[in-house]
Design a protein around this motif. Structure first.
Motif, mmCIF file in Angstrom:
data_model
loop_
_atom_site.group_PDB
_atom_site.id
_atom_site.type_symbol
_atom_site.label_atom_id
_atom_site.label_comp_id
_atom_site.label_asym_id
_atom_site.label_seq_id
_atom_site.Cartn_x
_atom_site.Cartn_y
_atom_site.Cartn_z
ATOM 1 N N VAL A 13 0.846 -1.189 0.000
ATOM 2 C CA VAL A 13 0.000 0.000 0.000
ATOM 3 C C VAL A 13 0.882 1.239 0.000
ATOM 4 N N THR A 14 0.278 2.394 -0.270
ATOM 5 C CA THR A 14 1.002 3.657 -0.211
ATOM 6 C C THR A 14 0.971 4.193 1.224
ATOM 7 N N SER A 15 1.779 5.223 1.474
ATOM 8 C CA SER A 15 1.782 5.839 2.800
ATOM 9 C C SER A 15 0.424 6.482 3.093
ATOM 10 N N ALA A 16 -0.212 7.054 2.065
ATOM 11 C CA ALA A 16 -1.534 7.646 2.267
ATOM 12 C C ALA A 16 -2.563 6.575 2.623
ATOM 13 N N GLN A 17 -2.499 5.427 1.960
ATOM 14 C CA GLN A 17 -3.412 4.341 2.290
ATOM 15 C C GLN A 17 -3.149 3.818 3.701
ATOM 16 N N LEU A 18 -1.876 3.799 4.088
ATOM 17 C CA LEU A 18 -1.536 3.349 5.436
ATOM 18 C C LEU A 18 -2.157 4.259 6.489
ATOM 19 N N LEU A 19 -2.129 5.569 6.242
ATOM 20 C CA LEU A 19 -2.755 6.506 7.175
ATOM 21 C C LEU A 19 -4.270 6.279 7.228
ATOM 22 N N GLN A 20 -4.861 5.997 6.070
ATOM 23 C CA GLN A 20 -6.297 5.725 6.015
ATOM 24 C C GLN A 20 -6.647 4.486 6.838
ATOM 25 N N LEU A 21 -5.759 3.499 6.825
ATOM 26 C CA LEU A 21 -6.017 2.236 7.520
ATOM 27 C C LEU A 21 -5.565 2.264 8.981
ATOM 28 N N ALA A 22 -4.883 3.322 9.380
ATOM 29 C CA ALA A 22 -4.307 3.367 10.726
ATOM 30 C C ALA A 22 -5.330 3.099 11.832
ATOM 31 N N PRO A 23 -6.544 3.664 11.790
ATOM 32 C CA PRO A 23 -7.505 3.363 12.862
ATOM 33 C C PRO A 23 -7.866 1.883 12.938
ATOM 34 N N LEU A 24 -7.909 1.218 11.788
ATOM 35 C CA LEU A 24 -8.218 -0.212 11.790
ATOM 36 C C LEU A 24 -7.073 -1.012 12.405
ATOM 37 N N PHE A 25 -5.821 -0.629 12.059
ATOM 38 C CA PHE A 25 -4.671 -1.300 12.665
ATOM 39 C C PHE A 25 -4.659 -1.084 14.175
ATOM 40 N N ALA A 26 -4.968 0.139 14.606
ATOM 41 C CA ALA A 26 -4.976 0.427 16.029
ATOM 42 C C ALA A 26 -6.027 -0.409 16.762
ATOM 43 N N ALA A 27 -7.223 -0.494 16.178
ATOM 44 C CA ALA A 27 -8.269 -1.292 16.802
ATOM 45 C C ALA A 27 -7.880 -2.762 16.843
ATOM 46 N N HIS A 28 -7.246 -3.249 15.763
ATOM 47 C CA HIS A 28 -6.827 -4.652 15.712
ATOM 48 C C HIS A 28 -5.793 -4.958 16.806
ATOM 49 N N LEU A 29 -4.911 -3.993 17.064
ATOM 50 C CA LEU A 29 -3.850 -4.188 18.040
ATOM 51 C C LEU A 29 -4.290 -3.816 19.458
ATOM 52 N N GLY A 30 -5.506 -3.297 19.582
ATOM 53 C CA GLY A 30 -5.989 -2.901 20.897
ATOM 54 C C GLY A 30 -5.377 -1.616 21.390
ATOM 55 N N VAL A 31 -4.957 -0.769 20.466
ATOM 56 C CA VAL A 31 -4.345 0.508 20.839
ATOM 57 C C VAL A 31 -5.428 1.570 20.881
ATOM 58 N N ARG A 32 -5.474 2.322 21.980
ATOM 59 C CA ARG A 32 -6.427 3.420 22.111
ATOM 60 C C ARG A 32 -5.723 4.715 21.760
ATOM 61 N N VAL A 33 -6.289 5.451 20.822
ATOM 62 C CA VAL A 33 -5.705 6.716 20.405
ATOM 63 C C VAL A 33 -6.482 7.831 21.089
ATOM 64 N N ASP A 34 -5.774 8.662 21.861
ATOM 65 C CA ASP A 34 -6.428 9.705 22.630
ATOM 66 C C ASP A 34 -5.654 11.006 22.447
ATOM 67 N N GLY A 35 -6.263 11.949 21.735
ATOM 68 C CA GLY A 35 -5.617 13.249 21.574
ATOM 69 C C GLY A 35 -4.791 13.336 20.316
#
Length: 224
Positions: A202-224
Protein backbone atom coordinates in the motif's frame (compact mmCIF):
# COMPACT_ATOMS: atom_id res chain seq x y z
CA UNK A 1 4.04 7.41 -9.32
CA UNK A 2 4.42 3.93 -7.77
CA UNK A 3 6.97 1.71 -9.43
CA UNK A 4 6.00 -1.70 -10.75
CA UNK A 5 7.34 -4.42 -8.43
CA UNK A 6 9.60 -7.05 -9.88
CA UNK A 7 7.10 -9.72 -8.94
CA UNK A 8 4.18 -8.00 -10.72
CA UNK A 9 1.62 -10.43 -12.15
CA UNK A 10 2.27 -11.96 -15.54
CA UNK A 11 -0.36 -10.89 -18.07
CA UNK A 12 -2.40 -13.40 -20.09
CA UNK A 13 -1.74 -13.86 -23.78
CA UNK A 14 -4.65 -16.00 -25.00
CA UNK A 15 -3.82 -18.26 -27.93
CA UNK A 16 -6.54 -16.99 -30.28
CA UNK A 17 -6.72 -16.37 -34.02
CA UNK A 18 -6.31 -12.74 -35.05
CA UNK A 19 -9.53 -12.83 -37.11
CA UNK A 20 -12.89 -13.70 -35.59
CA UNK A 21 -13.89 -15.18 -38.94
CA UNK A 22 -11.54 -18.03 -38.10
CA UNK A 23 -13.75 -18.97 -35.14
CA UNK A 24 -16.87 -21.10 -35.44
CA UNK A 25 -19.97 -19.00 -34.74
CA UNK A 26 -22.01 -20.53 -31.93
CA UNK A 27 -25.80 -20.48 -32.22
CA UNK A 28 -26.70 -22.20 -28.91
CA UNK A 29 -25.47 -21.95 -25.30
CA UNK A 30 -22.56 -24.17 -24.26
CA UNK A 31 -23.39 -27.72 -23.24
CA UNK A 32 -23.05 -28.91 -19.64
CA UNK A 33 -19.90 -31.00 -19.46
CA UNK A 34 -19.24 -30.30 -23.14
CA UNK A 35 -16.08 -29.18 -24.92
CA UNK A 36 -15.99 -26.04 -27.06
CA UNK A 37 -12.83 -25.29 -29.00
CA UNK A 38 -12.30 -22.22 -31.18
CA UNK A 39 -15.88 -20.90 -31.00
CA UNK A 40 -17.38 -17.41 -31.07
CA UNK A 41 -20.32 -16.65 -28.77
CA UNK A 42 -21.78 -13.54 -30.49
CA UNK A 43 -23.78 -10.65 -29.09
CA UNK A 44 -27.11 -11.96 -30.40
CA UNK A 45 -26.78 -15.20 -28.41
CA UNK A 46 -28.63 -15.05 -25.07
CA UNK A 47 -26.98 -17.29 -22.46
CA UNK A 48 -29.38 -16.37 -19.65
CA UNK A 49 -30.33 -19.33 -17.47
CA UNK A 50 -28.21 -21.79 -19.47
CA UNK A 51 -26.68 -24.78 -17.69
CA UNK A 52 -23.01 -24.91 -18.68
CA UNK A 53 -21.63 -26.54 -15.56
CA UNK A 54 -18.33 -28.38 -16.00
CA UNK A 55 -18.06 -27.24 -19.61
CA UNK A 56 -14.67 -26.61 -21.26
CA UNK A 57 -14.03 -23.47 -23.27
CA UNK A 58 -10.72 -23.47 -25.15
CA UNK A 59 -9.69 -20.64 -27.45
CA UNK A 60 -13.16 -19.01 -27.47
CA UNK A 61 -14.41 -15.43 -27.67
CA UNK A 62 -17.55 -14.25 -25.88
CA UNK A 63 -18.89 -10.95 -27.23
CA UNK A 64 -21.46 -8.69 -25.46
CA UNK A 65 -23.81 -11.52 -24.50
CA UNK A 66 -26.55 -11.42 -21.88
CA UNK A 67 -25.89 -14.12 -19.30
CA UNK A 68 -28.28 -13.70 -16.35
CA UNK A 69 -27.94 -16.79 -14.18
CA UNK A 70 -25.62 -18.62 -16.59
CA UNK A 71 -24.44 -21.62 -14.57
CA UNK A 72 -20.73 -22.02 -15.18
CA UNK A 73 -19.68 -23.79 -11.98
CA UNK A 74 -16.73 -26.13 -12.41
CA UNK A 75 -16.01 -24.87 -15.92
CA UNK A 76 -12.52 -24.87 -17.42
CA UNK A 77 -11.86 -21.66 -19.38
CA UNK A 78 -8.49 -21.46 -21.17
CA UNK A 79 -7.11 -19.04 -23.78
CA UNK A 80 -10.36 -17.06 -23.98
CA UNK A 81 -11.54 -13.48 -24.29
CA UNK A 82 -14.79 -12.30 -22.68
CA UNK A 83 -16.00 -8.77 -23.41
CA UNK A 84 -19.16 -6.80 -22.71
CA UNK A 85 -20.90 -9.60 -20.83
CA UNK A 86 -23.84 -8.53 -18.65
CA UNK A 87 -25.47 -10.51 -15.84
CA UNK A 88 -27.39 -9.81 -12.66
CA UNK A 89 -25.96 -13.01 -11.15
CA UNK A 90 -23.19 -15.33 -12.26
CA UNK A 91 -22.92 -18.66 -10.34
CA UNK A 92 -19.45 -19.65 -11.55
CA UNK A 93 -17.89 -21.22 -8.46
CA UNK A 94 -15.04 -23.74 -8.44
CA UNK A 95 -14.02 -23.13 -12.04
CA UNK A 96 -10.51 -23.05 -13.49
CA UNK A 97 -9.54 -20.06 -15.65
CA UNK A 98 -6.14 -19.69 -17.30
CA UNK A 99 -4.88 -17.10 -19.80
CA UNK A 100 -8.18 -15.22 -19.97
CA UNK A 101 -8.88 -11.54 -20.72
CA UNK A 102 -12.16 -10.07 -19.41
CA UNK A 103 -13.11 -6.53 -20.50
CA UNK A 104 -16.00 -4.16 -19.79
CA UNK A 105 -18.31 -6.67 -18.13
CA UNK A 106 -21.08 -5.71 -15.72
CA UNK A 107 -22.12 -8.33 -13.18
CA UNK A 108 -24.31 -7.94 -10.10
CA UNK A 109 -23.47 -10.99 -7.98
CA UNK A 110 -20.42 -12.93 -9.16
CA UNK A 111 -19.75 -16.22 -7.35
CA UNK A 112 -16.18 -17.37 -7.94
CA UNK A 113 -15.79 -19.05 -4.56
CA UNK A 114 -13.22 -21.89 -4.59
CA UNK A 115 -12.24 -20.96 -8.15
CA UNK A 116 -8.70 -21.11 -9.52
CA UNK A 117 -7.49 -18.22 -11.70
CA UNK A 118 -4.04 -18.06 -13.29
CA UNK A 119 -2.93 -15.30 -15.65
CA UNK A 120 -6.26 -13.49 -15.82
CA UNK A 121 -6.78 -9.81 -16.67
CA UNK A 122 -10.05 -8.07 -15.74
CA UNK A 123 -10.17 -4.62 -17.34
CA UNK A 124 -12.95 -2.05 -16.97
CA UNK A 125 -16.57 -2.76 -16.12
CA UNK A 126 -18.29 -3.17 -12.79
CA UNK A 127 -18.73 -5.99 -10.27
CA UNK A 128 -21.25 -5.20 -7.53
CA UNK A 129 -20.40 -8.23 -5.40
CA UNK A 130 -17.46 -10.50 -6.12
CA UNK A 131 -17.42 -13.63 -3.97
CA UNK A 132 -13.89 -15.06 -4.12
CA UNK A 133 -13.99 -16.88 -0.79
CA UNK A 134 -11.48 -19.73 -0.75
CA UNK A 135 -10.36 -18.96 -4.31
CA UNK A 136 -6.79 -19.18 -5.59
CA UNK A 137 -5.57 -16.24 -7.70
CA UNK A 138 -2.09 -16.32 -9.24
CA UNK A 139 -0.91 -13.64 -11.69
CA UNK A 140 -4.23 -11.79 -11.75
CA UNK A 141 -4.76 -8.11 -12.61
CA UNK A 142 -7.87 -6.01 -11.98
CA UNK A 143 -7.51 -2.79 -13.96
CA UNK A 144 -9.89 0.19 -13.82
CA UNK A 145 -12.71 -1.94 -12.40
CA UNK A 146 -15.51 -0.63 -10.19
CA UNK A 147 -15.57 -3.23 -7.40
CA UNK A 148 -18.37 -2.51 -4.96
CA UNK A 149 -17.87 -5.43 -2.54
CA UNK A 150 -15.00 -7.91 -2.72
CA UNK A 151 -14.96 -10.98 -0.46
CA UNK A 152 -11.53 -12.64 -0.36
CA UNK A 153 -12.01 -14.44 2.95
CA UNK A 154 -9.87 -17.57 3.08
CA UNK A 155 -8.51 -16.99 -0.43
CA UNK A 156 -4.90 -17.31 -1.57
CA UNK A 157 -3.51 -14.49 -3.70
CA UNK A 158 -0.05 -14.55 -5.27
CA UNK A 159 1.05 -11.70 -7.55
CA UNK A 160 -2.32 -9.93 -7.77
CA UNK A 161 -2.62 -6.27 -8.72
CA UNK A 162 -5.54 -3.88 -8.32
CA UNK A 163 -4.64 -1.04 -10.70
CA UNK A 164 -6.79 2.10 -10.78
CA UNK A 165 -9.76 0.31 -9.23
CA UNK A 166 -12.43 1.74 -7.00
CA UNK A 167 -12.94 -0.81 -4.24
CA UNK A 168 -15.90 -0.44 -1.89
CA UNK A 169 -15.76 -2.95 0.95
CA UNK A 170 -12.86 -5.41 0.98
CA UNK A 171 -12.75 -8.54 3.16
CA UNK A 172 -9.41 -10.35 3.49
CA UNK A 173 -10.24 -12.27 6.67
CA UNK A 174 -8.14 -15.44 6.77
CA UNK A 175 -6.66 -14.75 3.33
CA UNK A 176 -3.03 -15.52 2.44
CA UNK A 177 -1.50 -12.71 0.44
CA UNK A 178 1.80 -12.48 -1.41
CA UNK A 179 2.69 -9.48 -3.57
CA UNK A 180 -0.84 -8.05 -3.64
CA UNK A 181 -0.57 -4.49 -4.98
CA UNK A 182 -3.29 -2.06 -3.87
CA UNK A 183 -1.29 1.17 -4.33
CA UNK A 184 -3.13 2.76 -7.24
CA UNK A 185 -6.62 1.79 -6.11
CA UNK A 186 -9.07 3.55 -3.82
CA UNK A 187 -10.54 1.84 -0.75
CA UNK A 188 -13.80 3.65 -0.02
CA UNK A 189 -16.10 1.73 2.33
CA UNK A 190 -13.95 -0.18 4.75
CA UNK A 191 -11.79 -3.24 5.22
CA UNK A 192 -12.45 -6.45 7.12
CA UNK A 193 -9.56 -8.62 8.25
CA UNK A 194 -6.90 -5.94 8.55
CA UNK A 195 -4.78 -8.39 10.53
CA UNK A 196 -4.48 -10.57 7.42
CA UNK A 197 -3.09 -7.83 5.13
CA UNK A 198 0.42 -9.21 5.48
CA UNK A 199 1.82 -9.54 1.95
CA UNK A 200 -0.05 -6.52 0.56
CA UNK A 201 1.62 -3.36 -0.78
CA UNK A 202 0.00 0.00 0.00
CA UNK A 203 1.00 3.66 -0.21
CA UNK A 204 1.78 5.84 2.80
CA UNK A 205 -1.53 7.65 2.27
CA UNK A 206 -3.41 4.34 2.29
CA UNK A 207 -1.54 3.35 5.44
CA UNK A 208 -2.75 6.51 7.17
CA UNK A 209 -6.30 5.72 6.02
CA UNK A 210 -6.02 2.24 7.52
CA UNK A 211 -4.31 3.37 10.73
CA UNK A 212 -7.51 3.36 12.86
CA UNK A 213 -8.22 -0.21 11.79
CA UNK A 214 -4.67 -1.30 12.67
CA UNK A 215 -4.98 0.43 16.03
CA UNK A 216 -8.27 -1.29 16.80
CA UNK A 217 -6.83 -4.65 15.71
CA UNK A 218 -3.85 -4.19 18.04
CA UNK A 219 -5.99 -2.90 20.90
CA UNK A 220 -4.34 0.51 20.84
CA UNK A 221 -6.43 3.42 22.11
CA UNK A 222 -5.71 6.72 20.41
CA UNK A 223 -6.43 9.71 22.63
CA UNK A 224 -5.62 13.25 21.57
Amino acid sequence: MPTTPRDAPALPVPDLPAREDDLVRRTAPPDPGGAHDGELFPADLDLSGADARDTRLLGCRVRSVRADGLRLAGARVVDCEVSGLGATEAPWRAGTWRDVVVTDCRVGALDLSAASWQRVLVRGGRLDYANLRGAELVDVTFEDVDLRDVDLAGARLDRVRFAGCRIGRLDVTGARLRSVDLRTSELTDGLDGVGDLRGAVVTSAQLLQLAPLFAAHLGVRVDG
